[in-house]
Design a protein around this motif. Structure first.
Motif, PDB file in Angstrom:
ATOM      1  N   ASN A 287       0.798  -1.208   0.000  1.00 15.93           N
ATOM      2  CA  ASN A 287       0.000   0.000   0.000  1.00 15.93           C
ATOM      3  C   ASN A 287       0.837   1.266   0.000  1.00 15.93           C
ATOM      4  O   ASN A 287       0.541   2.227  -0.706  1.00 15.93           O
ATOM      5  N   VAL A 288       1.881   1.276   0.816  1.00 17.33           N
ATOM      6  CA  VAL A 288       2.728   2.468   0.944  1.00 17.33           C
ATOM      7  C   VAL A 288       4.187   2.069   0.760  1.00 17.33           C
ATOM      8  O   VAL A 288       4.662   1.107   1.380  1.00 17.33           O
ATOM      9  N   THR A 289       4.894   2.788  -0.119  1.00 17.66           N
ATOM     10  CA  THR A 289       6.328   2.584  -0.322  1.00 17.66           C
ATOM     11  C   THR A 289       7.055   3.870   0.029  1.00 17.66           C
ATOM     12  O   THR A 289       6.755   4.933  -0.520  1.00 17.66           O
ATOM     13  N   LEU A 290       8.008   3.785   0.948  1.00 23.96           N
ATOM     14  CA  LEU A 290       8.804   4.934   1.359  1.00 23.96           C
ATOM     15  C   LEU A 290      10.272   4.624   1.142  1.00 23.96           C
ATOM     16  O   LEU A 290      10.784   3.623   1.664  1.00 23.96           O
ATOM     17  N   ASN A 291      10.959   5.475   0.378  1.00 24.50           N
ATOM     18  CA  ASN A 291      12.402   5.355   0.202  1.00 24.50           C
ATOM     19  C   ASN A 291      13.056   6.712   0.402  1.00 24.50           C
ATOM     20  O   ASN A 291      12.556   7.722  -0.107  1.00 24.50           O
ATOM     21  N   ASN A 292      14.145   6.731   1.147  1.00 26.26           N
ATOM     22  CA  ASN A 292      14.923   7.976   1.324  1.00 26.26           C
ATOM     23  C   ASN A 292      14.049   9.131   1.802  1.00 26.26           C
ATOM     24  O   ASN A 292      14.222  10.270   1.379  1.00 26.26           O
ATOM     25  N   THR A 293      13.112   8.843   2.675  1.00 27.03           N
ATOM     26  CA  THR A 293      12.141   9.844   3.107  1.00 27.03           C
ATOM     27  C   THR A 293      12.377  10.234   4.566  1.00 27.03           C
ATOM     28  O   THR A 293      12.629   9.376   5.412  1.00 27.03           O
ATOM     29  N   SER A 294      12.283  11.530   4.831  1.00 29.26           N
ATOM     30  CA  SER A 294      12.490  12.078   6.174  1.00 29.26           C
ATOM     31  C   SER A 294      11.154  12.572   6.717  1.00 29.26           C
ATOM     32  O   SER A 294      10.523  13.447   6.126  1.00 29.26           O
ATOM     33  N   ILE A 295      10.717  12.007   7.834  1.00 26.95           N
ATOM     34  CA  ILE A 295       9.473  12.422   8.488  1.00 26.95           C
ATOM     35  C   ILE A 295       9.816  12.861   9.907  1.00 26.95           C
ATOM     36  O   ILE A 295      10.392  12.091  10.680  1.00 26.95           O
ATOM     37  N   SER A 296       9.457  14.097  10.250  1.00 29.53           N
ATOM     38  CA  SER A 296       9.847  14.630  11.559  1.00 29.53           C
ATOM     39  C   SER A 296       8.714  15.440  12.166  1.00 29.53           C
ATOM     40  O   SER A 296       7.863  15.993  11.459  1.00 29.53           O
ATOM     41  N   ASN A 297       8.715  15.472  13.505  1.00 30.72           N
ATOM     42  CA  ASN A 297       7.781  16.303  14.264  1.00 30.72           C
ATOM     43  C   ASN A 297       6.329  16.012  13.903  1.00 30.72           C
ATOM     44  O   ASN A 297       5.594  16.886  13.452  1.00 30.72           O
ATOM     45  N   CYS A 298       5.935  14.751  14.087  1.00 31.51           N
ATOM     46  CA  CYS A 298       4.548  14.373  13.824  1.00 31.51           C
ATOM     47  C   CYS A 298       4.067  13.399  14.901  1.00 31.51           C
ATOM     48  O   CYS A 298       4.878  12.807  15.627  1.00 31.51           O
ATOM     49  N   THR A 299       2.757  13.240  14.991  1.00 27.13           N
ATOM     50  CA  THR A 299       2.192  12.300  15.952  1.00 27.13           C
ATOM     51  C   THR A 299       2.286  10.872  15.437  1.00 27.13           C
ATOM     52  O   THR A 299       2.781   9.978  16.120  1.00 27.13           O
ATOM     53  N   VAL A 300       1.804  10.635  14.210  1.00 23.90           N
ATOM     54  CA  VAL A 300       1.872   9.310  13.590  1.00 23.90           C
ATOM     55  C   VAL A 300       2.425   9.468  12.185  1.00 23.90           C
ATOM     56  O   VAL A 300       1.915  10.270  11.405  1.00 23.90           O
ATOM     57  N   ALA A 301       3.451   8.675  11.847  1.00 24.31           N
ATOM     58  CA  ALA A 301       4.020   8.765  10.505  1.00 24.31           C
ATOM     59  C   ALA A 301       3.134   8.040   9.487  1.00 24.31           C
ATOM     60  O   ALA A 301       2.827   8.589   8.431  1.00 24.31           O
ATOM     61  N   VAL A 302       2.715   6.811   9.788  1.00 22.38           N
ATOM     62  CA  VAL A 302       1.894   6.039   8.844  1.00 22.38           C
ATOM     63  C   VAL A 302       0.700   5.452   9.590  1.00 22.38           C
ATOM     64  O   VAL A 302       0.872   4.707  10.570  1.00 22.38           O
ATOM     65  N   ASN A 303      -0.498   5.756   9.120  1.00 23.63           N
ATOM     66  CA  ASN A 303      -1.741   5.273   9.722  1.00 23.63           C
ATOM     67  C   ASN A 303      -2.637   4.742   8.608  1.00 23.63           C
ATOM     68  O   ASN A 303      -3.055   5.503   7.731  1.00 23.63           O
ATOM     69  N   LEU A 304      -2.923   3.422   8.616  1.00 20.45           N
ATOM     70  CA  LEU A 304      -3.668   2.786   7.522  1.00 20.45           C
ATOM     71  C   LEU A 304      -4.758   1.863   8.074  1.00 20.45           C
ATOM     72  O   LEU A 304      -4.696   0.642   7.917  1.00 20.45           O
ATOM     73  N   PRO A 305      -5.768   2.415   8.711  1.00 20.35           N
ATOM     74  CA  PRO A 305      -6.820   1.549   9.236  1.00 20.35           C
ATOM     75  C   PRO A 305      -7.617   0.872   8.121  1.00 20.35           C
ATOM     76  O   PRO A 305      -8.048   1.523   7.178  1.00 20.35           O
ATOM     77  N   THR A 306      -7.787  -0.435   8.213  1.00 24.68           N
ATOM     78  CA  THR A 306      -8.557  -1.204   7.232  1.00 24.68           C
ATOM     79  C   THR A 306      -9.437  -2.192   7.980  1.00 24.68           C
ATOM     80  O   THR A 306      -8.944  -3.010   8.752  1.00 24.68           O
ATOM     81  N   HIS A 307     -10.728  -2.166   7.745  1.00 31.73           N
ATOM     82  CA  HIS A 307     -11.672  -3.041   8.441  1.00 31.73           C
ATOM     83  C   HIS A 307     -11.500  -4.487   7.979  1.00 31.73           C
ATOM     84  O   HIS A 307     -11.120  -4.745   6.839  1.00 31.73           O
ATOM     85  N   LYS A 308     -11.776  -5.423   8.860  1.00 30.93           N
ATOM     86  CA  LYS A 308     -11.638  -6.849   8.537  1.00 30.93           C
ATOM     87  C   LYS A 308     -12.438  -7.255   7.296  1.00 30.93           C
ATOM     88  O   LYS A 308     -12.044  -8.134   6.546  1.00 30.93           O
ATOM     89  N   SER A 309     -13.561  -6.593   7.075  1.00 31.95           N
ATOM     90  CA  SER A 309     -14.415  -6.976   5.950  1.00 31.95           C
ATOM     91  C   SER A 309     -13.751  -6.734   4.600  1.00 31.95           C
ATOM     92  O   SER A 309     -14.213  -7.225   3.577  1.00 31.95           O
TER      93      SER A 309
END
Length: 437
Positions: free
Chosen positions: A209-231
């Protein structure tokens, strides 16, 4: 039958070559004061939206430095490019719901946003990507070498939108890339800072779903959030390599409730280091000398200098001080005369001469120049820029407007940040040399 197949193949080839041959460039320049606008280099459009609408699939819209106002609707398979990059080419959404929105003409085959070389600001959704003609069909959003500043969403990727981002900065927003039921997200050499969530998409499609390369993530609460229901019968997955997460409460949010699949975290070579930006507080995400992100990336096919790519949107010293000064001189020559206080032609000429003098001094510095002599030259250039040249266009930035030569706020917005970037680059070099004495 064979003859029919050959004829059909020839027709396809003819259509392909026609599309290649007739691909055109449409030009835009807010400073065009000729009274004629036909999209040619000689008579460019003054505004961006008419230029986008006039282009056809395969064309490129080439945009000169300036501030262009939205909201803007893109055109399918038309690439929009800021000629001299995001520092001097700005799209202002004027507080709208979306500064940039997908075209409506993509159809079942998909609609596309393809944009490079802009700062995009002042809208709830800086880029709103979805297939507007056909519910849930795929659309593409391609963003390269941009700065996305403020708003709720940097990119709102909605219903099937597939997002590819390279060499781009997201800052000061709630979600860098967010949305609902969208396609995959690919971030290569991206910088995300001061956001609530970097990537937040409910019911994301495809795998990975998500591909991250050479990426800088700073000063955040959640970097990656991907909620998906069981259905939905799949577990979202995050892959990629050589990323840095700094001062993030959660890197990849996992779900332990039986109502959700747990995200599969397949990231490799992950670090958590202070990136040492030049000045993140004012939005300068270039790397300082000694940053742990320099040469810390993996080769993914993008151009880089050094032994390996840097992590984040900017290669260290990607644009030399001499090159940046040359860009500034060229953009100064394009400032319209009406933007000056009085004696406009003389003032523009004098300002160009002042910058040229700085360029000539910087050009004398080589690897063979003694450190003490380098410091003398660089200090002199920094003083000229900060005390004289910067003061000629800083009324909108807290300076004394009585000293301004460039008085139009829009032109100050384009000129002042580049001068500031140059002087701060010189002062950084001074600090490095002084430490080595």
């Amino acid at each position: 039958m064979k003859k029919l197949i050959v004829l059909a193949s020839c027709l396809v080839l003819q259509l392909f070559f026609v599309s290649v041959v007739f691909a055109a460039t449409v030009y835009v320049d807010a400073k065009n004061d000729t009274g004629i606008e036909d999209g040619s280099q000689a008579y460019p459009f003054k505004e961006l939206q008419p230029a986008i609408y006039s282009a056809v699939g395969g064309d490129t819209v080439s945009v000169a430095p300036g501030i262009y106002y939205g909201p803007l609707e893109m055109n399918h398979r038309v690439k929009v490019v800021g000629e001299q990059g995001p520092e001097v080419t700005i799209i202002d959404g004027m507080g709208s719901y979306a500064a940039i929105i997908s075209p409506y003409n993509g159809g079942v085959g998909g609609s596309r946003i393809d944009i490079a070389g802009f700062t995009i600001r002042n809208a709830g959704n800086l880029i709103y990507s979805r297939n507007r003609a056909y519910f849930r069909f795929i659309s593409d959003c391609i963003v390269d070498n941009c700065i996305l500043d403020g708003g709720t969403f940097g990119i709102n990727a909605f219903y099937g939108s597939q997002t590819t981002v390279t060499k781009t900065v997201f800052k000061n927003m709630r979600y860098a890339i967010g949305g609902y039921n969208s396609g995959r997200v690919i971030c290569n050499n991206v910088t995300i800072d001061n956001v609530y969530m970097a990537i937040d998409i409910d019911y994301i499609r495809s795998s990975p779903n998500v591909t991250l390369n050479n990426t800088s993530i700073s000063n955040c609460t959640v970097a990656v959030n991907l909620p998906t229901h069981k259905s939905f019968y799949w577990a979202p997955k995050v892959v990629g390599s050589n990323n840095n997460f700094w001062n993030c409460d959660t890197t990849v949010r996992e779900y332990f409730s039986p109502s959700y699949y747990t995200v599969i975290n397949a990231l490799t070579t992950t670090t958590s280091n202070d990136p040492l930006f030049v000045d993140g507080a004012v939005g300068d995400y270039h790397l300082q000398s000694g940053s742990p992100l320099i040469d810390a990336g993996i080769d993914i096919g993008l151009a880089y200098s050094g032994s390996a790519p840097d992590v984040g949107a900017f290669e260290f010293d990607e644009l030399s001080l001499v090159d940046l000064t040359q860009v500034l001189i060229e953009s100064t020559q394009d400032v319209p005369l009406v933007a000056f206080k009085n004696a406009a032609e003389q003032r523009r000429h004098a300002l160009t001469n002042k910058l040229t003098a700085v360029l000539e001094q910087l050009d004398t510095v080589t690897v063979d120049t003694e450190t003490s002599d380098q410091l003398i030259i660089l200090n002199d250039c920094a003083n000229k820029l900060r005390k004289d040249i910067l003061a000629k266009a800083d009324g909108s930035f807290g300076g004394n407007p009585n000293n301004d030569w460039i008085t139009e706020p829009e032109e100050q917005d384009a000129f002042y940040p580049v001068v500031l970037q140059l002087v701060e680059g010189i002062e950084e070099e001074i600090a490095v040399l002084s430490g080595g004495l």
